[in-house]
Enzyme design. Structure first.
Site, PDB file in Angstrom:
ATOM      1  N   HIS A  51       0.833  -1.196   0.000  1.00 51.05           N
ATOM      2  CA  HIS A  51       0.000   0.000   0.000  1.00 51.05           C
ATOM      3  C   HIS A  51       0.872   1.252   0.000  1.00 51.05           C
ATOM      4  O   HIS A  51       2.077   1.186   0.228  1.00 51.05           O
ATOM      5  CB  HIS A  51      -0.937   0.015   1.213  1.00 51.05           C
ATOM      6  CG  HIS A  51      -0.238  -0.125   2.514  1.00 51.05           C
ATOM      7  ND1 HIS A  51      -0.265  -1.282   3.255  1.00 51.05           N
ATOM      8  CD2 HIS A  51       0.517   0.736   3.200  1.00 51.05           C
ATOM      9  CE1 HIS A  51       0.456  -1.112   4.346  1.00 51.05           C
ATOM     10  NE2 HIS A  51       0.948   0.103   4.329  1.00 51.05           N
TER      11      HIS A  51
HETATM   12  C1  T46 Z   1       2.615   0.970   6.990  1.00 52.79           C
HETATM   13  C2  T46 Z   1       3.404  -0.264   7.270  1.00 52.79           C
HETATM   14  C3  T46 Z   1       4.859  -0.002   7.442  1.00 52.79           C
HETATM   15  C4  T46 Z   1      -5.125  -0.261  12.946  1.00 52.79           C
HETATM   16  O1  T46 Z   1      -6.284  -0.516  13.333  1.00 52.79           O
HETATM   17  N1  T46 Z   1      -4.438   0.787  13.496  1.00 52.79           N
HETATM   18  C5  T46 Z   1      -3.158   1.102  13.125  1.00 52.79           C
HETATM   19  O2  T46 Z   1      -2.590   2.082  13.647  1.00 52.79           O
HETATM   20  C6  T46 Z   1      -2.526   0.303  12.112  1.00 52.79           C
HETATM   21  C7  T46 Z   1      -1.113   0.637  11.655  1.00 52.79           C
HETATM   22  C8  T46 Z   1      -3.223  -0.746  11.581  1.00 52.79           C
HETATM   23  N2  T46 Z   1      -4.484  -1.029  12.009  1.00 52.79           N
HETATM   24  C9  T46 Z   1      -5.186  -2.208  11.449  1.00 52.79           C
HETATM   25  C10 T46 Z   1      -5.512  -2.155   9.963  1.00 52.79           C
HETATM   26  C11 T46 Z   1      -5.522  -3.626   9.598  1.00 52.79           C
HETATM   27  O3  T46 Z   1      -6.799  -4.164   9.908  1.00 52.79           O
HETATM   28  O4  T46 Z   1      -4.329  -3.338  11.624  1.00 52.79           O
HETATM   29  C12 T46 Z   1      -4.498  -4.255  10.554  1.00 52.79           C
HETATM   30  C13 T46 Z   1      -3.155  -4.554   9.897  1.00 52.79           C
HETATM   31  O5  T46 Z   1      -2.720  -3.380   9.177  1.00 52.79           O
HETATM   32  P1  T46 Z   1      -1.955  -3.472   7.758  1.00 52.79           P
HETATM   33  O6  T46 Z   1      -2.435  -4.639   7.004  1.00 52.79           O
HETATM   34  O7  T46 Z   1      -2.061  -2.122   7.126  1.00 52.79           O
HETATM   35  O8  T46 Z   1      -0.439  -3.748   8.246  1.00 52.79           O
HETATM   36  P2  T46 Z   1       0.916  -3.649   7.412  1.00 52.79           P
HETATM   37  O9  T46 Z   1       1.955  -4.257   8.259  1.00 52.79           O
HETATM   38  O10 T46 Z   1       0.744  -4.155   6.031  1.00 52.79           O
HETATM   39  O11 T46 Z   1       1.167  -2.055   7.282  1.00 52.79           O
HETATM   40  C14 T46 Z   1       1.521  -1.288   8.415  1.00 52.79           C
HETATM   41  C15 T46 Z   1       0.753   0.055   8.415  1.00 52.79           C
HETATM   42  O12 T46 Z   1      -0.655  -0.189   8.358  1.00 52.79           O
HETATM   43  C16 T46 Z   1       1.150   0.948   7.275  1.00 52.79           C
HETATM   44  O13 T46 Z   1       0.674   2.265   7.504  1.00 52.79           O
HETATM   45  O14 T46 Z   1       3.123   1.905   6.389  1.00 52.79           O
HETATM   46  O15 T46 Z   1       2.917  -1.026   8.393  1.00 52.79           O
END
Ligand code: T46
Length: 140
Positions: A51
């Site tokens: 993303h």
């Molecule tokens: C990024 C990379 C480096 C929340 O509810 N609150 C939060 O503050 C965050 C960061 C995530 N979430 C939820 C959203 C999803 O349901 O946690 C779940 C996993 O998030 P995501 O799939 O976006 O995780 P990554 O590891 O792919 O990405 C994360 C960050 O979301 C993103 O901003 O830059 O780490």
């Protein structure tokens, strides 16, 4: 690549008692940190990310392990390995990121410029490319 910076985190070493690393928001990075999150328990070769962000700025560091970032600004790609607790990656908006855990148990810590907002994410690569082409992040 614009919007991507690698910084050395200031560190105090002690000859027997290890090291302490620190950075200060609005001094070492030019935004204030409104949210902290961290990612752990990821197996070796595990992949996250996929993303970009419309506005969010983040500082990312890996206090333990090794995590590879594949960064894409819509024109070119850059690989960055966070494998040193005293190294941080500062990511501005408009950068597509994929992360690959190069060591099981590696920990990713992030300081973010804003509270969580699902609307700030672009999770469709074709849409990201289109936004780059339309100059969404273009600075005058
Ligand atoms: C990024 C990379 C480096 C929340 O509810 N609150 C939060 O503050 C965050 C960061 C995530 N979430 C939820 C959203 C999803 O349901 O946690 C779940 C996993 O998030 P995501 O799939 O976006 O995780 P990554 O590891 O792919 O990405 C994360 C960050 O979301 C993103 O901003 O830059 O780490």
């Amino acid at each position: 690549m614009q919007s991507v910076k690698i910084i050395e985190i200031k560190t105090k070493h002690h000859p027997e008692l290890g090291s302490l690393s620190f950075f200060e928001a609005e001094k070492d990075i030019d935004f204030s940190v409104k949210r902290i999150y961290y990612t752990y328990g990821v197996p070796e070769a595990g992949q996250r990310g996929g993303h970009a962000h419309k506005k969010l700025q983040q500082v990312l560091f890996c206090p333990y392990g090794a995590i590879e970032f594949i960064l894409d600004d819509g024109q070119s790609r850059e690989h960055v390995l966070l494998d040193d607790p005293a190294k941080a990656l500062v990511l501005g908006s408009g950068i597509w990121r994929d992360m690959i855990w190069r060591q099981a148990g590696s920990v990713l810590c992030v300081g973010a410029s804003a509270w969580y907002d699902a609307e700030d994410y672009i999770r469709d690569y074709a849409m990201f490319k289109q936004m780059v082409q339309e100059g969404y992040w273009h600075e005058d």
